[in-house]
Design a protein around this motif. Structure first.
Motif, PDB file in Angstrom:
ATOM      1  N   HIS A 175       0.822  -1.212   0.000  1.00  0.00           N
ATOM      2  CA  HIS A 175       0.000   0.000   0.000  1.00  0.00           C
ATOM      3  C   HIS A 175       0.857   1.264   0.000  1.00  0.00           C
ATOM      4  CE1 HIS A 175      -3.363   2.681   1.012  1.00  0.00           C
ATOM      5  NE2 HIS A 175      -2.559   3.213   1.913  1.00  0.00           N
ATOM      6  N   TYR A 451      -8.017  -4.013   9.608  1.00  0.00           N
ATOM      7  CA  TYR A 451      -7.915  -5.105   8.635  1.00  0.00           C
ATOM      8  C   TYR A 451      -8.839  -6.220   9.088  1.00  0.00           C
ATOM      9  CZ  TYR A 451      -6.095  -8.772   5.629  1.00  0.00           C
ATOM     10  OH  TYR A 451      -5.977  -9.778   4.685  1.00  0.00           O
ATOM     11  N   ASP A 452      -9.759  -6.585   8.199  1.00  0.00           N
ATOM     12  CA  ASP A 452     -10.733  -7.632   8.501  1.00  0.00           C
ATOM     13  C   ASP A 452     -10.685  -8.658   7.373  1.00  0.00           C
ATOM     14  OD1 ASP A 452     -12.826  -9.265   9.157  1.00  0.00           O
ATOM     15  OD2 ASP A 452     -14.257  -7.666   9.550  1.00  0.00           O
ATOM     16  N   LEU A 455     -13.866  -9.818   5.182  1.00  0.00           N
ATOM     17  CA  LEU A 455     -14.502  -8.970   4.167  1.00  0.00           C
ATOM     18  C   LEU A 455     -13.976  -9.321   2.783  1.00  0.00           C
ATOM     19  CD1 LEU A 455     -14.394  -5.504   5.993  1.00  0.00           C
ATOM     20  CD2 LEU A 455     -16.325  -7.085   5.805  1.00  0.00           C
ATOM     21  N   PRO A 456     -14.633  -8.836   1.710  1.00  0.00           N
ATOM     22  CA  PRO A 456     -14.095  -9.056   0.358  1.00  0.00           C
ATOM     23  C   PRO A 456     -12.684  -8.498   0.220  1.00  0.00           C
ATOM     24  CG  PRO A 456     -16.355  -8.240   0.261  1.00  0.00           C
ATOM     25  CD  PRO A 456     -15.931  -8.161   1.699  1.00  0.00           C
ATOM     26  N   ASP A 458     -11.085  -6.523  -1.725  1.00  0.00           N
ATOM     27  CA  ASP A 458     -10.847  -5.104  -1.962  1.00  0.00           C
ATOM     28  C   ASP A 458     -11.271  -4.220  -0.790  1.00  0.00           C
ATOM     29  OD1 ASP A 458     -13.486  -5.787  -2.403  1.00  0.00           O
ATOM     30  OD2 ASP A 458     -13.823  -4.207  -3.872  1.00  0.00           O
ATOM     31  N   LYS A 459     -11.896  -4.811   0.238  1.00  0.00           N
ATOM     32  CA  LYS A 459     -12.356  -4.022   1.377  1.00  0.00           C
ATOM     33  C   LYS A 459     -11.731  -4.470   2.695  1.00  0.00           C
ATOM     34  CE  LYS A 459     -16.861  -3.074  -0.747  1.00  0.00           C
ATOM     35  NZ  LYS A 459     -18.326  -3.207  -0.620  1.00  0.00           N
ATOM     36  N   GLN A 460     -10.808  -5.420   2.633  1.00  0.00           N
ATOM     37  CA  GLN A 460     -10.247  -5.961   3.870  1.00  0.00           C
ATOM     38  C   GLN A 460      -9.426  -4.924   4.627  1.00  0.00           C
ATOM     39  OE1 GLN A 460      -8.108  -9.469   2.660  1.00  0.00           O
ATOM     40  NE2 GLN A 460      -9.949 -10.721   2.506  1.00  0.00           N
ATOM     41  N   SER A 462      -8.532  -1.008   5.431  1.00  0.00           N
ATOM     42  CA  SER A 462      -9.024   0.364   5.347  1.00  0.00           C
ATOM     43  C   SER A 462      -8.172   1.233   6.251  1.00  0.00           C
ATOM     44  CB  SER A 462     -10.500   0.440   5.758  1.00  0.00           C
ATOM     45  OG  SER A 462     -10.670   0.009   7.096  1.00  0.00           O
ATOM     46  N   GLN A 464      -7.620   4.874   7.956  1.00  0.00           N
ATOM     47  CA  GLN A 464      -8.411   6.034   8.338  1.00  0.00           C
ATOM     48  C   GLN A 464      -7.696   7.317   7.926  1.00  0.00           C
ATOM     49  OE1 GLN A 464      -8.945   5.509  12.517  1.00  0.00           O
ATOM     50  NE2 GLN A 464     -10.087   3.592  12.320  1.00  0.00           N
TER      51      GLN A 464
END
Length: 820
Positions: A175, A451-452, A455-456, A458-460, A462, A464
């Motif tokens: 990232h 981080y989850d 989730l899909p 592309d959304k794991q 995030s 802030q």
């Protein structure tokens, strides 16, 4: 020799039988071997839970002399051997039992075990007690290897597997654009397995490891120094550390000695939220570190309970005594050591102490223990409830408890779901935290993302909208750069450097016809109708070439065509005005006017070759050219035949002119032209000409041209014109010396000579000329042959009509005393 052997064999057999009988005769005894392992804390009950926890960072080293039995390992630490011993002690108990053979089959001392803190000890314990199906629930063992239920069937945990953490760390590194990183790991199951998954995922994401080194906190200083030398010699500025906080302390000491600051650290949960590590980092080695941590948690009443340590004094337990002395920096034994200057009273105020114990930074780990204990409690509750209502009573044994633990699904008082998947793992959720240095060298662990893994993809992860602090104490706008080679600019491609990882490359300009932009890593070939621009960063449409009216060559040919048309019209006007004069009448005025009309069409049909080719223009240009030229040559051929017939008619008794009168002349022209019309119709019906884009002639240009469709059709049209022209030339050549003062056969011979010369030259020029030049050659051939016919046949006659009217008499036409 034989008897001797038999004697020896007999003695061996007797000895074996003697030993066997002695073993059978002994009373079986089931006892623990070695020194007993007494629990630090113990409380009897109907159902016993065991706990294995590490309280020390290391153990006391001692030199064995082998003159007496070695003393037990002095610590409650992450020793694999010690962990297995205490786990077996929890299962078996320490009492010596002498009983029948089934004594070793008695129930386990504890029904489940909580622990261990590290992965390697947990692996060893799970291997030892797994065959007995005794549940082992760890709160901090994260190695992905422990998810293998074939090896560790009774292992469960309340902390996610490193399989998810390792992948998350790789995506976190990606990232921020760090493609050139170093890696250090603990040389145990935790570090080796975690780093293996990280390395695999990093390679998939295009991240290269400049180095990957392992160590353990008990390694020699020589080995630690070698690791320091590797890091110093590296060019990467990001270090991914998959280590425990105890191992990281060893690295921090060496980094501090060498003053190695400015590295961006990316950490695993093993140390990234450890406040003691942050406190010991006096040289700010880890400033700006970022990594994954267990989500923050809260257990109601736990902090109040832990801050009230006074009742612990009455336990007379060495563990609590040592803890109390370390917490308040005092001593109960009143021994004045250098680092301890006060005596413990037992009434110290814990609220004034600032450390990881009082600020509850260990709460997430404690919460995992809390969830594990409650998982066992819920399983026991389900079993006991079933025994009240079910017809078949359930036996309360470790295997039954394990089965029910694997099925539990409940919420804690704080609202968090607790359950285990088929691998005994919980849901994988992490907080992304950043070390931010505050006043008085206080490090705050700031949550900057989540981080989850559930989730899909592309959304794991995030992040802030918060400002991050980096190793150089800069804000997020100045993210550290750690790459082996700078990103190639648009218009270039990567060429790997020999002997180096894929992240090390040179940038080479794309070849012609290829491009690369900001998203490409290689040069991409442009589509067939496009070509790369000068900077090679985009594909632009190729220039389309065709003979247009706007360019000089097209304009000149258009002018020549129109000039020929006008000249032909002027000649027609002259002939029409002087149509009754002997010269016009003697040269078959009807065929002359038809020839002038066909020449006009020949000049005009050249215009169909100019302009952008279209479906209709391609079909029209060749067919119009073929038919008009045949009409023209047919008229000339008719004139030639008329001349020959006229000479034959002058011979006594010859009536040949009656056989080739005006009607026959018209029919001959119509017949010759009709044959060409049939050829053109067949051509257009079977395989007509069509517009096409020639991409082969030039690399960066497109030639718009008319494909012939059928080569046979095209050459049939040209061949038929050539056949008529040869016949016309032969007849005119035969009639060139016939007696007459004005023999038109001579003019036709010259015109056919020019016509044939033009078209014989046209064929190789047409075949070899590229693109629009082949069209220009064809137009030039049409105009040249048309001007040849017009000038050779009609201009001499116009010269006589307009400038030599005295020769435009019947006598002069017959060659009988015409005036000079």
């Amino acid at each position: 020799m034989t008897s001797t052997k038999l004697t020896k064999q007999g003695w061996a057999l007797i000895h074996l039988l003697f030993v066997a009988s002695f073993i059978v005769a002994e009373e079986p005894e089931c006892r623990q071997r070695g020194d007993p392992e007494n629990p630090q804390l113990v409380k009897d009950g109907d159902i016993m839970l065991g706990g294995v926890f590490s309280f020390h960072n290391n153990w006391k080293e001692k030199q064995e002399t082998y003159l007496h039995k070695p003393l037990p390992l002095q610590c409650t630490c992450g020793s694999i051997a010690r962990s297995v011993r205490v786990a077996l002690a929890l299962v078996n108990g320490n009492e010596i039992v002498t009983s029948p053979l089934n004594a070793c089959l008695r129930p386990a001392h504890v029904q489940a075990i909580m622990g261990e803190t590290s992965s390697s000890p947990s692996t060893a314990i799970a291997t030892s007690i797994g065959p007995f199906h005794i549940p082992l629930i760890s709160h901090f063992s994260t190695c992905a290897c422990l998810s293998d239920k074939t090896k560790y069937p009774s292992f469960l945990r309340t902390i996610p597997s490193d399989y998810y953490q390792s992948r998350a760390l790789a995506h976190l590194v990606k990232h921020f654009g760090w493609t050139w990183v170093g890696a250090v790991r603990t040389n145990d199951d935790y570090g080796n397995n975690g780093m293996a998954t990280f390395t695999e995922t990093a390679q998939q994401l295009g991240i290269c490891l400049e180095y990957s080194v392992s160590f353990f906190r008990t390694d020699s200083s020589y080995k630690i120094q070698k690791i320091m030398d590797i890091i110093k010699a590296s060019t990467s500025k990001v270090i991914v550390a998959f280590v425990s906080h105890m191992d990281l302390d060893v690295l921090l000491q060496e980094f501090s000695k060498s003053n190695l600051t400015g590295y961006q650290w990316v950490g695993s949960e093993g140390w990234i939220f450890d406040s003691q590590t942050a406190t010991r980092d006096k040289n700010h080695i880890l400033d700006g570190a970022i990594g994954l941590s267990i989500p923050k948690a809260h257990v109601s009443g736990l902090k109040k309970f832990m801050l009230d340590v006074k009742p612990l004094n009455s336990s007379n337990n060495d563990l609590f005594t040592e803890f109390y002395e370390a917490l308040f920096n005092c001593n109960f034994k009143q021994i004045q050591l250098e680092e301890i200057q006060t005596e413990c009273t037992g009434h110290e105020d814990l609220t004034g102490v600032e450390n990881s114990f009082t600020d509850m930074s260990l709460m997430p780990i404690l919460y995992n223990v809390y969830k594990g204990v409650y998982a066992v409690a819920h399983a026991l509750h389900d079993i006991l409830e079933c025994n009240k209502t079910c017809s078949n009573k359930v036996k309360l044994n470790p295997f039954t408890i394990l089965q029910h633990i694997q099925k539990i699904h409940f919420k804690t008082k704080e609202g968090h779901e607790v359950y285990f998947n088929e691998n005994g793992d919980p849901a994988a959720k992490y907080e992304i935290i950043n070390w931010q240095l505050k006043v008085n060298d206080y490090v705050e662990f700031v949550t900057v993302g989540l981080y989850d893994a559930m989730l899909p993809a592309d959304k794991q992860m995030s992040l802030q909208n918060k400002s991050l602090i980096w190793a150089n104490q800069s804000l997020q706008l100045q993210v550290p750069v750690s790459v082996c080679s700078e990103k190639c600019p648009p218009g270039t491609r990567k060429v790997l450097q020999k002997g180096k990882p894929v992240c090390c490359y040179d940038c080479v300009r794309c070849a012609e016809g290829e491009m690369s932009n900001n998203t490409s890593i290689t040069c991409v070939k442009c589509p067939p109708e496009f070509w790369s621009n000068e900077k090679r960063n985009a594909c632009i449409k190729k220039e389309e070439l065709f003979l247009s009216y706007q360019e000089i060559m097209g304009a000149l040919l258009t002018v020549a065509s129109l000039f020929g048309t006008c000249l032909t019209a002027a000649v027609a006007v002259i002939f029409f005005r002087y149509r009754k004069t002997p010269l016009v009448r003697a040269n078959n005025s009807e065929l002359s006017f038809l020839l002038l009309f066909s020449l006009t069409l020949c000049f005009l049909c050249s215009l169909t070759f100019i302009g952008r080719p279209s479906e209709w223009s391609c079909m029209l240009r060749h067919t119009a050219f073929g038919i008009t030229f045949v009409l023209c040559i047919s008229c000339v051929l008719g004139k030639t035949i008329v001349v020959l017939m006229a000479f034959k008619a002058l011979l006594p008794g010859n009536k040949v002119m009656k056989l080739f009168g005006p009607t026959q002349q018209r029919l001959s022209v119509l017949t010759f032209t009709f044959i060409q019309v049939i050829i053109c119709i067949l051509w257009l019906t079977i395989s007509p000409p069509f517009p096409m884009k020639n991409l082969k002639e030039y690399k960066d240009k497109i030639i718009l041209e008319c494909a012939l469709g059928s080569d046979v059709g095209f050459w049939s049209v040209i061949g038929y014109i050539g056949l008529l022209a040869m016949l016309c030339f032969i007849f005119a050549f035969l009639a060139r010396k016939l007696p007459d003062n004005f023999n038109e056969a001579k003019l036709i011979t010259f015109s056919m000579l020019i016509f044939c010369a033009v078209w014989i030259t046209f064929i190789p020029a047409y075949v070899s000329s590229p693109g629009k030049f082949s069209v220009a050659v064809e137009i030039f051939a049409i105009l040249a042959s048309s001007f040849g016919l017009l000038i050779c046949i009609f201009i001499p006659k116009c010269y006589i009509i307009l400038l030599k009217p005295n020769k435009n008499t019947k006598k002069n036409m017959m060659g009988k005393g015409a005036p000079k």
